[in-house]
Design an enzyme around this catalytic site. Structure first.
Site, PDB file in Angstrom:
ATOM      1  N   LYS A 196     -38.965   8.967  57.162  1.00  0.00           N
ATOM      2  CA  LYS A 196     -37.921   8.704  56.181  1.00  0.00           C
ATOM      3  C   LYS A 196     -37.754   9.960  55.332  1.00  0.00           C
ATOM      4  O   LYS A 196     -38.750  10.587  54.936  1.00  0.00           O
ATOM      5  CB  LYS A 196     -38.313   7.517  55.302  1.00  0.00           C
ATOM      6  CG  LYS A 196     -37.271   7.142  54.244  1.00  0.00           C
ATOM      7  CD  LYS A 196     -37.737   5.930  53.446  1.00  0.00           C
ATOM      8  CE  LYS A 196     -36.764   5.576  52.338  1.00  0.00           C
ATOM      9  NZ  LYS A 196     -37.218   4.386  51.565  1.00  0.00           N
ATOM     10  N   SER A 200     -34.036   0.975  50.741  1.00  0.00           N
ATOM     11  CA  SER A 200     -33.569   2.337  50.949  1.00  0.00           C
ATOM     12  C   SER A 200     -33.990   2.934  52.284  1.00  0.00           C
ATOM     13  O   SER A 200     -33.587   4.033  52.626  1.00  0.00           O
ATOM     14  CB  SER A 200     -34.102   3.218  49.812  1.00  0.00           C
ATOM     15  OG  SER A 200     -35.523   3.285  49.844  1.00  0.00           O
ATOM     16  N   SER A 234     -37.764  -1.798  49.651  1.00  0.00           N
ATOM     17  CA  SER A 234     -37.140  -0.864  50.587  1.00  0.00           C
ATOM     18  C   SER A 234     -37.706  -0.868  51.994  1.00  0.00           C
ATOM     19  O   SER A 234     -37.151  -0.220  52.875  1.00  0.00           O
ATOM     20  CB  SER A 234     -37.204   0.559  50.020  1.00  0.00           C
ATOM     21  OG  SER A 234     -36.371   0.662  48.898  1.00  0.00           O
TER      22      SER A 234
END
Length: 494
Positions: A76, A152, A176
């Site tokens: 990520k 996210s 997230s």
């Protein structure tokens, strides 16, 4: 390796093929890169490619005893730094600032044999429950391209759901990991506070509310990943005792008969859709069929108060981050997205005493949840209050952006956070995902399990929250649910 064969295996399965000499790491990488190329125009999941570095890694010898030797992997693009390469954090100004050192989790993933070939999309600084950064554009949900994959960790979720990789890096500061898992039909475990290092760049993420982890298609991949990631670092703030047995071994054991309390009411009093309620009731029925005791139970937590404490900490952290980036890299606040500027401006208006009093109330939320876990092993709830929402649905109005910049310029941001326009915008953003912040502020482990799809084919994961040190319990239950209602072969048509 053909994609049709690649997609039939989880990460541990692919590593086993490498170990037996049935496929090479380069063949796996070629398949992952081809799938990335094939889906990029539709999904926009991977925002930084590292093809050449990955090929160089495949040309080197592998320790075939490493648990994930030769398996393609995506980081990520937020707080998962790879030394010498930028971590944009979803922000254009940071897209050319190289990281001085690798994050602890990245080093551990490399030691576990993973082949890192890219970084996934995320909202600026991970501050939204959707993945629509201005710097890179929105990531789309493989199950319906008009819908969000959540945030996210939306880029990672889209990549795993589309079969680019079987597991990908994620992190969770307010939901997230669990939100995109629920929106994309994946398994997502948020470890408890202190279980996984946030270093070396930070002792903890947002006072321990934010933690590192992964998104996966199989429970055993997440269990094996937690075995790789858990454990102290010398620079860490404290030592979390190791589990009595590896998590991958623990999931071979039945969870026993659990007492589970469930609720479907939004903690902040906002609407909850019939689909979200149906997902929880379906899970409750499945749990009862497996011998667990399940009953409706009101959570003894002040949901609205917790949401306010969560947001106060979040805005204050945004203010500190923007200030730090200006001091260290000379990046002016005006370079960031309007939403970031607004949150940072509000954060700067929070008096230190108010912030400290708010953080002190985290203990009240801990104690309230502990009382619940004194009666129940787990709390069951929706993850999402409704099915995945359309791209752009939560875009902040231009009126609020203009107002935010104006009051910030005049030094009146403290008044902005008390206006109905600002407060309604915040509630509207939390209304889709009001169930996840509790586990973050209390530091408890939680997971999203993909047990339910809506009649029109959209995933709706359900959440389980455990007590302190409850990762093994969660993983055992997830493995039991996975066996009872397999989801691994359920994939989007993209």
């Amino acid at each position: 390796m053909k994609f049709e064969d690649y997609i039939q295996h989880d990460a541990l399965g692919l590593a086993d093929l490498v170990r037996r000499g049935e496929v090479s790491p380069q063949e796996l990488l070629d398949t992952a890169l081809a799938r990335t190329d094939q889906t990029h125009g539709q999904l926009n999941a991977v925002v930084r490619r590292l093809d050449e570095q990955a090929r160089q890694r495949c040309a080197q010898p592998f320790d075939t005893q490493a648990p994930f030797a030769g398996v393609p992997f995506l980081l990520k693009d937020l707080f998962q730094d790879l030394a010498g390469l930028p971590s944009s954090c979803g922000s254009k100004p940071l897209s050319r600032v190289p990281a001085p050192e690798s994050a602890d989790v990245v080093r551990r993933w490399q030691d576990a044999g993973l082949v890192i070939f890219g970084k996934t999309n995320t909202p600026e600084f991970g501050a939204r429950n959707v993945t629509e950064p201005l710097a890179f554009g929105p990531t789309r949900n493989p199950w319906n391209l008009s819908r969000t994959p959540g945030g996210s960790s939306g880029g990672s979720a889209a990549a795993v759901a589309a079969g680019i990789v079987p597991v990908a890096g994620a992190n969770d500061g307010g939901g997230s990991i669990r939100i995109p898992a629920a929106a994309c039909g994946l398994f997502g475990l948020k470890p408890g506070r202190g279980r996984v290092s946030s270093g070396p760049g930070a002792a903890e993420g947002m006072n321990g509310a934010a933690v590192q982890g992964v998104l996966s298609r199989s429970v055993r991949d997440s269990a094996a990943m937690l075995d790789v990631l858990q454990g102290p670092e010398a620079h860490g703030p404290y030592h979390m005792p190791a589990p009595p047995q590896p998590y991958l071994q623990a999931i071979q054991q039945a969870p026993g008969r659990l007492k589970i309390g469930f609720s479907t009411e939004s903690p902040i009093g906002t609407p909850v859709s019939s689909e979200a309620i149906a997902a929880v009731k379906d899970a409750a029925a499945l749990l009862e069929s497996l011998g667990h005791h399940v009953e409706e139970a009101k959570l003894p937590v002040d949901g609205l108060g917790l949401a306010k404490d969560f947001l106060l900490a979040w805005f204050s952290r945004q203010a500190a981050l923007v200030c730090e980036l200006e001091q260290v890299h000379g990046i002016k606040p005006s370079a960031f997205e309007p939403d970031t500027r607004a949150m940072a401006a509000v954060g700067r208006s929070v008096p230190a005493v108010e912030l400290l009093l708010s953080e002190a109330r985290w203990n009240e939320h801990n104690r309230a949840l502990a009382r619940f876990h004194g009666q129940y092993d787990l709390w069951l709830s929706p993850v999402l209050a409704s099915p995945p929402i359309p791209i752009g649905h939560l875009a902040t109005s231009k009126t609020l952006h203009i107002a935010s910049d104006l009051v910030a310029m005049l030094g009146l941001s403290g008044l902005l956070r008390k206006t109905a326009l600002f407060q309604n915008t915040i509630i509207n953003n939390l209304a889709w995902t009001p169930f996840t912040q509790l586990a973050n502020l209390t530091g408890r482990p939680a997971m999203s399990v993909p047990l339910y799809w809506t009649p029109d084919g959209m995933p709706m994961g359900v959440q389980f929250v455990a007590g302190l040190d409850g990762e093994a319990m969660l993983l055992r239950l997830a493995a039991q649910l996975e066996q009872a209602r397999p989801w691994f072969g359920r994939r989007p048509a993209i």
